[in-house]
Design a protein around this motif. Structure first.
Motif, PDB file in Angstrom:
ATOM      1  N   ARG A  30      -5.112   8.793 -19.952  1.00  0.00           N
ATOM      2  CA  ARG A  30      -3.972   8.099 -19.476  1.00  0.00           C
ATOM      3  C   ARG A  30      -4.393   7.566 -17.816  1.00  0.00           C
ATOM      4  O   ARG A  30      -4.371   6.780 -17.569  1.00  0.00           O
ATOM      5  CB  ARG A  30      -2.920   8.040 -19.466  1.00  0.00           C
ATOM      6  CG  ARG A  30      -1.844   7.094 -19.537  1.00  0.00           C
ATOM      7  CD  ARG A  30      -0.767   6.633 -20.643  1.00  0.00           C
ATOM      8  NE  ARG A  30       0.154   7.937 -19.852  1.00  0.00           N
ATOM      9  CZ  ARG A  30       0.808   8.805 -20.745  1.00  0.00           C
ATOM     10  NH1 ARG A  30       0.176   9.109 -21.864  1.00  0.00           N
ATOM     11  NH2 ARG A  30       1.478  10.031 -20.314  1.00  0.00           N
ATOM     12  N   ILE A  31      -4.610   8.529 -16.946  1.00  0.00           N
ATOM     13  CA  ILE A  31      -4.679   8.628 -15.707  1.00  0.00           C
ATOM     14  C   ILE A  31      -5.567   7.636 -15.160  1.00  0.00           C
ATOM     15  O   ILE A  31      -5.939   7.800 -14.394  1.00  0.00           O
ATOM     16  CB  ILE A  31      -4.088   9.840 -15.078  1.00  0.00           C
ATOM     17  CG1 ILE A  31      -2.440  10.200 -15.151  1.00  0.00           C
ATOM     18  CG2 ILE A  31      -4.285  10.298 -13.859  1.00  0.00           C
ATOM     19  CD1 ILE A  31      -1.533  12.121 -15.158  1.00  0.00           C
ATOM     20  N   ASN A  47      -7.674   4.872 -12.961  1.00  0.00           N
ATOM     21  CA  ASN A  47      -8.015   4.852 -12.213  1.00  0.00           C
ATOM     22  C   ASN A  47      -7.574   5.800 -10.669  1.00  0.00           C
ATOM     23  O   ASN A  47      -8.569   5.325  -9.497  1.00  0.00           O
ATOM     24  CB  ASN A  47      -8.787   4.069 -11.448  1.00  0.00           C
ATOM     25  CG  ASN A  47     -10.177   3.322 -12.218  1.00  0.00           C
ATOM     26  OD1 ASN A  47     -10.568   3.567 -12.997  1.00  0.00           O
ATOM     27  ND2 ASN A  47     -10.504   1.960 -12.369  1.00  0.00           N
ATOM     28  N   ILE A  48      -6.886   6.811 -11.069  1.00  0.00           N
ATOM     29  CA  ILE A  48      -6.334   7.528 -10.293  1.00  0.00           C
ATOM     30  C   ILE A  48      -7.634   9.318  -9.692  1.00  0.00           C
ATOM     31  O   ILE A  48      -7.261   9.308  -8.764  1.00  0.00           O
ATOM     32  CB  ILE A  48      -4.975   8.405 -10.912  1.00  0.00           C
ATOM     33  CG1 ILE A  48      -4.151   7.033 -11.230  1.00  0.00           C
ATOM     34  CG2 ILE A  48      -4.498   9.865  -9.706  1.00  0.00           C
ATOM     35  CD1 ILE A  48      -3.755   6.010 -10.424  1.00  0.00           C
ATOM     36  N   ALA A 105       0.649  -1.304   0.112  1.00  0.00           N
ATOM     37  CA  ALA A 105      -0.053  -0.013   0.200  1.00  0.00           C
ATOM     38  C   ALA A 105       0.823   1.414  -0.498  1.00  0.00           C
ATOM     39  O   ALA A 105       0.915   2.177  -0.688  1.00  0.00           O
ATOM     40  CB  ALA A 105      -0.280  -0.062   0.966  1.00  0.00           C
ATOM     41  N   VAL A 106       1.561   1.142   0.842  1.00  0.00           N
ATOM     42  CA  VAL A 106       2.889   2.041   1.085  1.00  0.00           C
ATOM     43  C   VAL A 106       3.321   2.265  -0.260  1.00  0.00           C
ATOM     44  O   VAL A 106       3.294   3.960  -0.786  1.00  0.00           O
ATOM     45  CB  VAL A 106       4.151   1.930   1.935  1.00  0.00           C
ATOM     46  CG1 VAL A 106       5.287   3.551   1.695  1.00  0.00           C
ATOM     47  CG2 VAL A 106       3.611   2.644   3.653  1.00  0.00           C
ATOM     48  N   ASN A 130       0.603   6.455  -7.043  1.00  0.00           N
ATOM     49  CA  ASN A 130      -0.750   7.062  -6.944  1.00  0.00           C
ATOM     50  C   ASN A 130      -0.484   8.561  -6.999  1.00  0.00           C
ATOM     51  O   ASN A 130      -0.741   9.821  -8.146  1.00  0.00           O
ATOM     52  CB  ASN A 130      -1.877   6.637  -6.635  1.00  0.00           C
ATOM     53  CG  ASN A 130      -1.981   5.305  -7.154  1.00  0.00           C
ATOM     54  OD1 ASN A 130      -1.739   4.692  -7.671  1.00  0.00           O
ATOM     55  ND2 ASN A 130      -2.806   4.620  -6.060  1.00  0.00           N
ATOM     56  N   ALA A 131       0.785   8.693  -6.105  1.00  0.00           N
ATOM     57  CA  ALA A 131       0.700  10.617  -6.050  1.00  0.00           C
ATOM     58  C   ALA A 131       1.427  11.244  -6.676  1.00  0.00           C
ATOM     59  O   ALA A 131       1.335  11.942  -7.644  1.00  0.00           O
ATOM     60  CB  ALA A 131       1.620  10.191  -4.548  1.00  0.00           C
ATOM     61  N   SER A 132       2.460  10.581  -7.346  1.00  0.00           N
ATOM     62  CA  SER A 132       3.061  10.871  -9.046  1.00  0.00           C
ATOM     63  C   SER A 132       2.478  11.109  -9.936  1.00  0.00           C
ATOM     64  O   SER A 132       2.812  11.411 -10.705  1.00  0.00           O
ATOM     65  CB  SER A 132       4.754   9.553  -9.034  1.00  0.00           C
ATOM     66  OG  SER A 132       5.009   9.522 -10.214  1.00  0.00           O
ATOM     67  N   LEU A 133       1.176   9.441 -10.210  1.00  0.00           N
ATOM     68  CA  LEU A 133       0.512  10.004 -11.498  1.00  0.00           C
ATOM     69  C   LEU A 133      -0.584  11.162 -11.522  1.00  0.00           C
ATOM     70  O   LEU A 133      -0.445  12.422 -12.294  1.00  0.00           O
ATOM     71  CB  LEU A 133       0.148   8.627 -11.586  1.00  0.00           C
ATOM     72  CG  LEU A 133       1.206   7.613 -11.998  1.00  0.00           C
ATOM     73  CD1 LEU A 133      -0.601   6.719 -11.856  1.00  0.00           C
ATOM     74  CD2 LEU A 133       1.092   7.892 -13.562  1.00  0.00           C
TER      75      LEU A 133
END
Length: 87
Positions: A60-61, A65-66, A14-15, A21-24
């Protein structure tokens, strides 16, 4: 704290996934800012070019599902409307 080996592993995963996800999400925000900056500069050709470049990033993001697909559509629609409203 995780009590089982499975729960510990999921916590580790999860980490790692959260960082990805934060990067995307950051990439998405940068793409949107590039278009907004071009619109605010007043150059319609540059704004159109920035829009066509960055629409694929937004899509793309959303595909990953971001962000929700409707949110992606809303961003694209509003940015496109801002470009069309330029004189």
């Amino acid at each position: 704290m995780a009590n089982t080996a499975q729960a510990r592993k999921r916590a580790r995963q999860a980490v790692k996934q959260r960082a990805h996800n934060a990067s995307l999400r950051s990439t998405l925000r940068t793409a949107i800012k590039k278009i907004i900056k071009a619109v605010e500069a007043g150059d319609k050709a540059a704004a159109t070019a920035a829009y066509s470049e960055n629409v694929s990033v937004i899509d793309r993001i959303a595909d990953k599902n971001i962000i929700h697909k409707n949110k992606a559509s809303r961003h694209k629609s509003r940015l496109n409307a801002a470009i069309k409203a330029m004189a």
